[in-house]
Design a protein around this motif. Structure first.
Motif, PDB file in Angstrom:
ATOM      1  N   ARG A   1      53.758  69.310  49.159  1.00  0.00           N
ATOM      2  CA  ARG A   1      52.581  68.427  49.241  1.00  0.00           C
ATOM      3  C   ARG A   1      51.407  69.124  49.907  1.00  0.00           C
TER       4      ARG A   1
ATOM      5  N   GLU B   1      47.507  70.255  48.731  1.00  0.00           N
ATOM      6  CA  GLU B   1      46.356  69.668  49.424  1.00  0.00           C
ATOM      7  C   GLU B   1      45.514  70.700  50.164  1.00  0.00           C
TER       8      GLU B   1
ATOM      9  N   SER C   1      44.333  69.918  55.883  1.00  0.00           N
ATOM     10  CA  SER C   1      43.641  69.101  54.891  1.00  0.00           C
ATOM     11  C   SER C   1      44.401  67.827  54.545  1.00  0.00           C
ATOM     12  N   ALA C   2      45.680  67.783  54.924  1.00  0.00           N
ATOM     13  CA  ALA C   2      46.526  66.645  54.543  1.00  0.00           C
ATOM     14  C   ALA C   2      46.143  65.377  55.287  1.00  0.00           C
TER      15      ALA C   2
END
Length: 88
Positions: free
Chosen positions: A78, A82, A87-88
């Motif tokens: 994930r 991203e 940035s998540a």
């Protein structure tokens, strides 16, 4: 590009790549390095296939690293998509 993921108490660093296109499959490269007296020992895992290379870890150490990567693979994939954990 490689992104930092985790630093363990013994100084082991775990980083992961941006998504890598391999034919029609996207992969994420996870690199692990532990400082030792004369350099580093290292391992690499390619997700989602869990293809491992080992350069210096014992079987017991590899078992622990494999479990760690397996338990966080969904996050690594994930975050890779991203643009890094920040940035998540």
């Amino acid at each position: 590009m490689l992104y930092p993921f985790m630093t363990l108490n013994d100084g082991t660093e775990i980083v992961y790549s941006s998504p890598i296109q391999n034919g029609n499959q996207e992969q994420v490269k996870v690199q692990i390095e532990t400082p030792v007296e004369n350099g580093f020992k290292s391992a690499t895992c390619i997700l989602p296939g869990y293809l491992w290379t080992n350069n210096g870890y014992s079987e017991m150490e590899m078992a622990s690293l494999k479990e760690l990567v397996k338990s966080t693979a969904h996050l690594l994939i994930r975050f890779s998509h991203e643009g890094g954990i920040e940035s998540a």
